[in-house]
Design a protein around this motif. Structure first.
Motif, mmCIF file in Angstrom:
data_model
loop_
_atom_site.group_PDB
_atom_site.id
_atom_site.type_symbol
_atom_site.label_atom_id
_atom_site.label_comp_id
_atom_site.label_asym_id
_atom_site.label_seq_id
_atom_site.Cartn_x
_atom_site.Cartn_y
_atom_site.Cartn_z
ATOM 1 N N VAL A 16 0.788 -1.180 -0.052
ATOM 2 C CA VAL A 16 0.094 -0.015 -0.145
ATOM 3 C C VAL A 16 0.891 1.355 -0.074
ATOM 4 O O VAL A 16 1.898 1.357 0.774
ATOM 5 N N ASP A 17 0.552 2.243 -0.608
ATOM 6 C CA ASP A 17 1.034 3.574 -0.692
ATOM 7 C C ASP A 17 0.583 4.132 0.685
ATOM 8 O O ASP A 17 -0.827 4.361 0.818
ATOM 9 N N PRO A 18 1.512 4.358 1.624
ATOM 10 C CA PRO A 18 0.791 4.964 2.743
ATOM 11 C C PRO A 18 0.116 6.220 2.780
ATOM 12 O O PRO A 18 -0.854 6.529 3.683
ATOM 13 N N THR A 19 0.243 6.876 1.862
ATOM 14 C CA THR A 19 -0.292 8.305 1.694
ATOM 15 C C THR A 19 -1.680 7.868 1.466
ATOM 16 O O THR A 19 -2.592 8.888 1.431
ATOM 17 N N ARG A 20 -2.265 6.809 0.940
ATOM 18 C CA ARG A 20 -3.572 6.367 0.629
ATOM 19 C C ARG A 20 -4.462 5.756 1.533
ATOM 20 O O ARG A 20 -5.481 5.249 1.363
ATOM 21 N N VAL A 21 -3.737 5.534 3.032
ATOM 22 C CA VAL A 21 -4.223 4.669 3.909
ATOM 23 C C VAL A 21 -5.402 5.700 4.366
ATOM 24 O O VAL A 21 -5.406 6.882 4.536
ATOM 25 N N GLU A 22 -6.541 5.228 4.744
ATOM 26 C CA GLU A 22 -7.753 5.790 5.397
ATOM 27 C C GLU A 22 -8.254 5.445 6.441
ATOM 28 O O GLU A 22 -7.779 4.211 6.949
ATOM 29 N N VAL A 23 -8.865 6.180 7.639
ATOM 30 C CA VAL A 23 -9.516 5.884 8.818
ATOM 31 C C VAL A 23 -10.266 4.724 8.613
ATOM 32 O O VAL A 23 -11.027 4.718 7.518
ATOM 33 N N GLY A 24 -10.247 3.506 9.442
ATOM 34 C CA GLY A 24 -10.857 2.489 9.239
ATOM 35 C C GLY A 24 -10.175 1.142 8.621
ATOM 36 O O GLY A 24 -10.500 -0.162 8.676
ATOM 37 N N ASP A 25 -9.041 1.494 7.801
ATOM 38 C CA ASP A 25 -8.174 0.516 7.071
ATOM 39 C C ASP A 25 -7.288 -0.349 8.301
ATOM 40 O O ASP A 25 -7.288 0.036 9.373
ATOM 41 N N ILE A 26 -7.434 -1.464 7.895
ATOM 42 C CA ILE A 26 -6.432 -2.358 8.675
ATOM 43 C C ILE A 26 -5.023 -2.323 8.119
ATOM 44 O O ILE A 26 -5.018 -2.943 6.888
ATOM 45 N N VAL A 27 -3.960 -1.994 8.789
ATOM 46 C CA VAL A 27 -2.753 -1.957 8.174
ATOM 47 C C VAL A 27 -1.748 -2.726 8.794
ATOM 48 O O VAL A 27 -1.672 -3.190 9.967
ATOM 49 N N ASP A 44 -3.071 12.259 10.668
ATOM 50 C CA ASP A 44 -2.344 13.676 10.825
ATOM 51 C C ASP A 44 -1.434 13.929 9.916
ATOM 52 O O ASP A 44 -0.248 13.611 10.491
ATOM 53 N N GLY A 45 -1.597 14.348 8.845
ATOM 54 C CA GLY A 45 -0.322 14.530 7.960
ATOM 55 C C GLY A 45 0.270 13.241 7.498
ATOM 56 O O GLY A 45 -0.176 12.354 6.836
ATOM 57 N N LYS A 46 1.587 13.274 7.833
ATOM 58 C CA LYS A 46 2.393 11.911 7.619
ATOM 59 C C LYS A 46 2.349 10.955 8.710
ATOM 60 O O LYS A 46 3.254 10.077 8.668
ATOM 61 N N ASN A 58 -3.149 2.565 20.315
ATOM 62 C CA ASN A 58 -1.692 2.297 20.485
ATOM 63 C C ASN A 58 -0.860 3.290 20.411
ATOM 64 O O ASN A 58 0.449 3.337 20.958
ATOM 65 N N GLY A 59 -1.239 4.325 19.595
ATOM 66 C CA GLY A 59 -0.404 5.488 19.366
ATOM 67 C C GLY A 59 -0.115 5.799 18.140
ATOM 68 O O GLY A 59 -1.019 5.456 17.235
ATOM 69 N N TRP A 60 0.803 6.692 17.569
ATOM 70 C CA TRP A 60 0.841 7.295 16.135
ATOM 71 C C TRP A 60 2.229 6.629 15.738
ATOM 72 O O TRP A 60 3.273 6.148 16.557
ATOM 73 N N THR A 61 2.000 6.479 14.370
ATOM 74 C CA THR A 61 3.406 5.903 13.675
ATOM 75 C C THR A 61 3.384 6.633 12.347
ATOM 76 O O THR A 61 2.587 7.215 11.923
ATOM 77 N N SER A 62 4.946 6.460 11.762
ATOM 78 C CA SER A 62 4.867 7.269 10.735
ATOM 79 C C SER A 62 4.502 6.618 9.219
ATOM 80 O O SER A 62 4.448 5.188 9.348
ATOM 81 N N HIS A 63 4.298 7.167 8.313
ATOM 82 C CA HIS A 63 4.235 6.587 7.022
ATOM 83 C C HIS A 63 5.198 5.224 6.631
ATOM 84 O O HIS A 63 4.807 4.295 5.787
ATOM 85 N N ASP A 64 6.585 5.672 6.853
ATOM 86 C CA ASP A 64 7.378 4.784 6.685
ATOM 87 C C ASP A 64 7.549 3.220 7.350
ATOM 88 O O ASP A 64 8.191 2.458 7.115
ATOM 89 N N ARG A 65 6.529 3.441 8.485
ATOM 90 C CA ARG A 65 6.382 2.106 8.990
ATOM 91 C C ARG A 65 5.203 1.114 8.900
ATOM 92 O O ARG A 65 4.791 0.318 9.231
ATOM 93 N N ILE A 66 4.467 1.595 7.694
ATOM 94 C CA ILE A 66 3.294 1.273 7.287
ATOM 95 C C ILE A 66 3.757 0.160 6.119
ATOM 96 O O ILE A 66 4.230 0.938 4.922
ATOM 97 N N PHE A 67 3.651 -1.089 5.876
ATOM 98 C CA PHE A 67 3.925 -1.941 4.946
ATOM 99 C C PHE A 67 2.932 -2.403 4.005
ATOM 100 O O PHE A 67 3.203 -3.145 2.752
ATOM 101 N N GLY A 68 1.667 -2.697 4.491
ATOM 102 C CA GLY A 68 0.598 -3.269 3.908
ATOM 103 C C GLY A 68 -0.618 -2.986 4.088
ATOM 104 O O GLY A 68 -0.854 -2.315 5.484
ATOM 105 N N LEU A 69 -1.769 -3.335 3.399
ATOM 106 C CA LEU A 69 -3.080 -3.074 3.851
ATOM 107 C C LEU A 69 -3.841 -4.319 3.662
ATOM 108 O O LEU A 69 -3.838 -5.413 2.756
ATOM 109 N N CYS A 70 -4.636 -4.756 4.847
ATOM 110 C CA CYS A 70 -5.419 -5.948 4.936
ATOM 111 C C CYS A 70 -6.519 -5.793 3.770
ATOM 112 O O CYS A 70 -7.127 -5.037 3.850
ATOM 113 N N VAL A 71 -6.671 -6.766 2.660
ATOM 114 C CA VAL A 71 -7.620 -6.634 1.688
ATOM 115 C C VAL A 71 -8.411 -7.917 1.725
ATOM 116 O O VAL A 71 -9.477 -7.796 0.987
#
Length: 82
Positions: A16-27, A44-46, A58-71
């Protein structure tokens, strides 16, 4: 992640492109050196806020720590925002 995902269910994760992640997604995200499935609860931004489906944050994480989207779960496609 019960009832969204139960123990031992087969989960399909796609890149997944982390910039396309939306609230409600499982990543798939790396947290403290371990990779977990988490529910996106805010953006919140990046950064994305991750938690579970029982209201725990659980907290906040940055886009570079997101690797995939549950499809899919057990072969059933997951609707992004039920």
């Amino acid at each position: 992640m019960v009832p969204l995902i139960r123990s031992r269910q087969l989960v399909t994760v796609a890149p997944v492109d982390p910039t396309r992640v939306e609230v409600g997604d499982i990543v798939l995200a790396r947290v403290s050196g371990t990779v977990y499935l988490h529910l996106v609860t805010a953006i919140d931004g990046k950064r994305v806020q991750i938690g579970n489906n029982r209201g725990r944050i659980n907290g906040w994480t940055s886009h570079d720590r997101i690797f995939g989207l549950c499809v899919a779960v057990d072969g059933v496609p997951r609707i992004r925002h039920p």
